[in-house]
Design a protein around this motif. Structure first.
Motif, PDB file in Angstrom:
ATOM      1  N   ILE A   1      -5.343   1.682  11.068  1.00  0.00           N
ATOM      2  CA  ILE A   1      -5.504   1.611   9.495  1.00  0.00           C
ATOM      3  C   ILE A   1      -6.686   0.993   9.218  1.00  0.00           C
ATOM      4  CG2 ILE A   1      -4.728   0.611   7.352  1.00  0.00           C
ATOM      5  CD1 ILE A   1      -3.139   3.147   8.221  1.00  0.00           C
ATOM      6  N   SER A   2      -7.566   1.570   8.462  1.00  0.00           N
ATOM      7  CA  SER A   2      -8.814   1.110   7.850  1.00  0.00           C
ATOM      8  C   SER A   2      -8.736   1.450   6.413  1.00  0.00           C
ATOM      9  CB  SER A   2     -10.137   1.745   8.351  1.00  0.00           C
ATOM     10  OG  SER A   2     -10.303   1.188   9.976  1.00  0.00           O
ATOM     11  N   LYS A   3      -9.419   0.387   5.733  1.00  0.00           N
ATOM     12  CA  LYS A   3      -9.569   0.646   4.163  1.00  0.00           C
ATOM     13  C   LYS A   3     -10.875   0.282   3.608  1.00  0.00           C
ATOM     14  CE  LYS A   3      -7.991   1.670  -0.016  1.00  0.00           C
ATOM     15  NZ  LYS A   3      -7.631   3.163  -0.645  1.00  0.00           N
ATOM     16  N   THR A   4     -11.624   1.024   2.702  1.00  0.00           N
ATOM     17  CA  THR A   4     -12.904   0.765   2.209  1.00  0.00           C
ATOM     18  C   THR A   4     -12.749   0.963   0.879  1.00  0.00           C
ATOM     19  OG1 THR A   4     -13.912   1.218   4.351  1.00  0.00           O
ATOM     20  CG2 THR A   4     -15.248   1.045   2.301  1.00  0.00           C
ATOM     21  N   TYR A   5     -13.219   0.017   0.122  1.00  0.00           N
ATOM     22  CA  TYR A   5     -13.483  -0.036  -1.521  1.00  0.00           C
ATOM     23  C   TYR A   5     -14.866   0.199  -1.743  1.00  0.00           C
ATOM     24  CZ  TYR A   5      -8.707  -1.715  -1.849  1.00  0.00           C
ATOM     25  OH  TYR A   5      -7.356  -1.744  -1.746  1.00  0.00           O
ATOM     26  N   GLN A   6     -15.275   1.481  -2.422  1.00  0.00           N
ATOM     27  CA  GLN A   6     -16.547   1.814  -2.939  1.00  0.00           C
ATOM     28  C   GLN A   6     -16.660   1.824  -4.183  1.00  0.00           C
ATOM     29  OE1 GLN A   6     -19.053   3.800  -0.647  1.00  0.00           O
ATOM     30  NE2 GLN A   6     -20.090   2.763  -2.465  1.00  0.00           N
TER      31      GLN A   6
ATOM     32  N   GLN B   1     -20.350  -1.015  -0.997  1.00  0.00           N
ATOM     33  CA  GLN B   1     -19.217  -0.458  -0.082  1.00  0.00           C
ATOM     34  C   GLN B   1     -18.433  -1.833   0.585  1.00  0.00           C
ATOM     35  OE1 GLN B   1     -19.348   1.791   3.678  1.00  0.00           O
ATOM     36  NE2 GLN B   1     -18.618   3.326   2.400  1.00  0.00           N
ATOM     37  N   THR B   2     -17.091  -2.044   0.502  1.00  0.00           N
ATOM     38  CA  THR B   2     -16.534  -3.088   0.925  1.00  0.00           C
ATOM     39  C   THR B   2     -15.396  -2.721   2.277  1.00  0.00           C
ATOM     40  OG1 THR B   2     -16.838  -4.375  -0.953  1.00  0.00           O
ATOM     41  CG2 THR B   2     -15.292  -5.426   0.501  1.00  0.00           C
ATOM     42  N   LEU B   3     -15.494  -2.956   3.349  1.00  0.00           N
ATOM     43  CA  LEU B   3     -14.565  -2.715   4.226  1.00  0.00           C
ATOM     44  C   LEU B   3     -13.422  -3.881   4.047  1.00  0.00           C
ATOM     45  CD1 LEU B   3     -13.747  -1.087   6.671  1.00  0.00           C
ATOM     46  CD2 LEU B   3     -14.895  -2.715   8.078  1.00  0.00           C
ATOM     47  N   ALA B   4     -12.332  -3.419   3.751  1.00  0.00           N
ATOM     48  CA  ALA B   4     -11.199  -4.389   3.251  1.00  0.00           C
ATOM     49  C   ALA B   4     -10.187  -4.391   4.678  1.00  0.00           C
ATOM     50  CB  ALA B   4     -10.365  -3.989   2.241  1.00  0.00           C
ATOM     51  N   LEU B   5     -10.121  -3.507   5.450  1.00  0.00           N
ATOM     52  CA  LEU B   5      -9.285  -3.590   6.602  1.00  0.00           C
ATOM     53  C   LEU B   5     -10.119  -2.594   7.650  1.00  0.00           C
ATOM     54  CD1 LEU B   5      -5.657  -3.216   4.994  1.00  0.00           C
ATOM     55  CD2 LEU B   5      -6.613  -5.421   5.989  1.00  0.00           C
ATOM     56  N   LYS B   6      -9.636  -2.775   8.730  1.00  0.00           N
ATOM     57  CA  LYS B   6     -10.466  -2.286  10.066  1.00  0.00           C
ATOM     58  C   LYS B   6      -9.260  -2.165  11.180  1.00  0.00           C
ATOM     59  CE  LYS B   6     -14.271  -1.992  13.039  1.00  0.00           C
ATOM     60  NZ  LYS B   6     -15.676  -2.589  13.278  1.00  0.00           N
TER      61      LYS B   6
ATOM     62  N   GLY C   1       3.516  -1.135   1.380  1.00  0.00           N
ATOM     63  CA  GLY C   1       4.325  -0.639   0.296  1.00  0.00           C
ATOM     64  C   GLY C   1       4.008   0.610  -0.401  1.00  0.00           C
ATOM     65  N   LEU C   2       3.078   1.254   0.182  1.00  0.00           N
ATOM     66  CA  LEU C   2       2.789   2.720  -0.447  1.00  0.00           C
ATOM     67  C   LEU C   2       2.146   2.560  -1.844  1.00  0.00           C
ATOM     68  CD1 LEU C   2       5.771   4.735   1.004  1.00  0.00           C
ATOM     69  CD2 LEU C   2       3.424   4.133   2.114  1.00  0.00           C
ATOM     70  N   LEU C   3       1.548   1.353  -1.865  1.00  0.00           N
ATOM     71  CA  LEU C   3       1.112   1.307  -3.357  1.00  0.00           C
ATOM     72  C   LEU C   3      -0.416   1.818  -3.210  1.00  0.00           C
ATOM     73  CD1 LEU C   3       2.225  -2.171  -4.447  1.00  0.00           C
ATOM     74  CD2 LEU C   3       2.902  -0.288  -5.477  1.00  0.00           C
ATOM     75  N   ASP C   4      -0.850   1.879  -2.290  1.00  0.00           N
ATOM     76  CA  ASP C   4      -2.340   2.412  -1.890  1.00  0.00           C
ATOM     77  C   ASP C   4      -2.212   3.465  -0.811  1.00  0.00           C
ATOM     78  OD1 ASP C   4      -5.152   2.685  -2.021  1.00  0.00           O
ATOM     79  OD2 ASP C   4      -5.576   0.811  -2.050  1.00  0.00           O
ATOM     80  N   ARG C   5      -3.172   4.054  -0.302  1.00  0.00           N
ATOM     81  CA  ARG C   5      -3.342   5.038   0.682  1.00  0.00           C
ATOM     82  C   ARG C   5      -4.770   4.555   1.687  1.00  0.00           C
ATOM     83  NH1 ARG C   5      -0.843   9.960   0.280  1.00  0.00           N
ATOM     84  NH2 ARG C   5       0.387  10.443  -1.579  1.00  0.00           N
ATOM     85  N   PRO C   6      -4.552   4.501   3.045  1.00  0.00           N
ATOM     86  CA  PRO C   6      -5.504   4.087   3.868  1.00  0.00           C
ATOM     87  C   PRO C   6      -6.688   5.222   3.834  1.00  0.00           C
ATOM     88  CG  PRO C   6      -3.951   5.034   5.109  1.00  0.00           C
ATOM     89  CD  PRO C   6      -3.319   4.963   3.425  1.00  0.00           C
ATOM     90  N   GLY C   7      -7.831   4.661   4.257  1.00  0.00           N
ATOM     91  CA  GLY C   7      -9.045   5.483   4.353  1.00  0.00           C
ATOM     92  C   GLY C   7      -8.730   6.185   5.401  1.00  0.00           C
TER      93      GLY C   7
END
Length: 220
Positions: free
Chosen positions: A7-12, A17-22, A52-58
Motif C-alpha cells: 500500500i502506498s498513498k500520495t496526497y497532491q 506532492q506528499t508521500l504519506a505511506l509507502k 477502515g475504507l475511509l480512503d483509497r490507496p494510490g
C-alpha cells in the motif's frame, strides 16, 4: 481478517506532492488488538483510514475477510464499512443537540430495522459502557471520559467485527484514559478485533502487537 499489500498513498496539492505511506504490508488477524505507533505526521492516521475504507490507496490492495475491495464501487464500500467497522475518534464527534441515546443510534440509520430495534441496540450498547443511566442526557452534560464512552457505544452499537480507534484517550486525563482502555480490552477479550493509533507506550504494552510507522513506512 484485514490484509494490506504494498500500500502506498500520495496526497497532491497544486504545488506539493506528499508521500504519506509507502509499500505497507500489514496483516491484522481476527480478535487481535494492534497498536499503531509513531511520531506525528508519520502516516498513522492515514493508515487507519485506509484500513477502515475511509480512503483509497494510490497503489496496492486491501483485503477484508479474504476479499479484495479495491474494485468495489463507492456504494459497496460504504455498505462494507458500515457492517464491518466501528470508529472511535480522539474528539468524540458527538452531536450536542441530540441526546446520548440518539447519538448512539446514528450508525443504525443506514441499516434496515425498526425504530424499536435501533433503540434496543443503543440501550444495550450504553449499558455495556456503563452509561445506561445517562441515555437521556446531552453530550455537554457529560464529562470527557463519559463522552468518549458514548463514542465507544456508538462504535459498537452495530456489533462490528473491527473497532478502529484514533487516539481514543488523547483528550482524557490518565484516570479516564485508563477506564477507556479497560473497556477496549474487555471488548477485545470478547472477540472484537481492534486497531488503535496511540502515542502512549504504557497503553501499547497492554495489547497483542505494536506496529511502528516512521516516514510512511513500517519499521521493526
Amino acid at each position: 481478517m484485514i490484509r494490506l499489500e504494498k500500500i502506498s498513498k500520495t496526497y497532491q496539492t497544486d504545488k506539493v506532492q506528499t508521500l504519506a505511506l509507502k509499500d505497507i504490508d500489514l496483516h491484522v488477524r481476527q480478535s487481535e488488538f494492534v497498536c499503531i505507533m509513531g511520531p506525528s505526521g508519520c502516516g498513522k492516521s492515514t493508515l487507519l483510514n485506509l484500513i477502515g475504507l475511509l480512503d483509497r490507496p494510490g497503489q496496492g490492495s486491501i483485503h477484508i475477510g479474504g476479499k479484495p475491495v479495491n474494485s468495489y464501487r463507492d456504494r459497496d464500500v460504504a455498505r462494507l464499512r458500515n457492517l464491518t467497522f466501528g470508529f472511535i475518534f480522539q474528539s468524540f464527534h458527538l452531536i450536542n443537540d441530540l441526546r446520548v441515546i440518539d447519538n448512539v443510534e446514528l450508525p443504525l440509520l443506514y441499516r434496515s430495522g425498526s425504530a424499536a430495534e435501533r433503540r434496543a441496540l443503543a440501550r444495550e450498547a450504553l449499558e455495556r459502557v456503563g452509561l445506561g443511566a445517562r441515555m437521556d442526557h446531552y453530550p455537554n452534560q457529560l464529562s470527557g471520559g463519559q463522552q468518549q464512552r458514548v463514542a465507544i457505544a456508538r462504535a459498537i452499537v452495530g456489533r462490528p467485527q473491527v473497532l478502529l480507534a484514533d487516539e481514543p484517550t488523547g483528550n482524557l486525563d490518565s484516570k479516564m484514559g485508563e477506564e477507556v482502555m479497560d473497556i477496549l480490552l474487555k471488548l477485545n477479550r470478547e472477540g472484537t478485533t481492534i486497531v488503535m493509533v496511540t502515542h502512549d507506550e504504557q497503553e501499547a504494552r497492554r495489547v497483542n502487537r505494536i506496529v511502528r510507522v516512521f516516514d510512511g513506512q513500517l519499521v521493526a
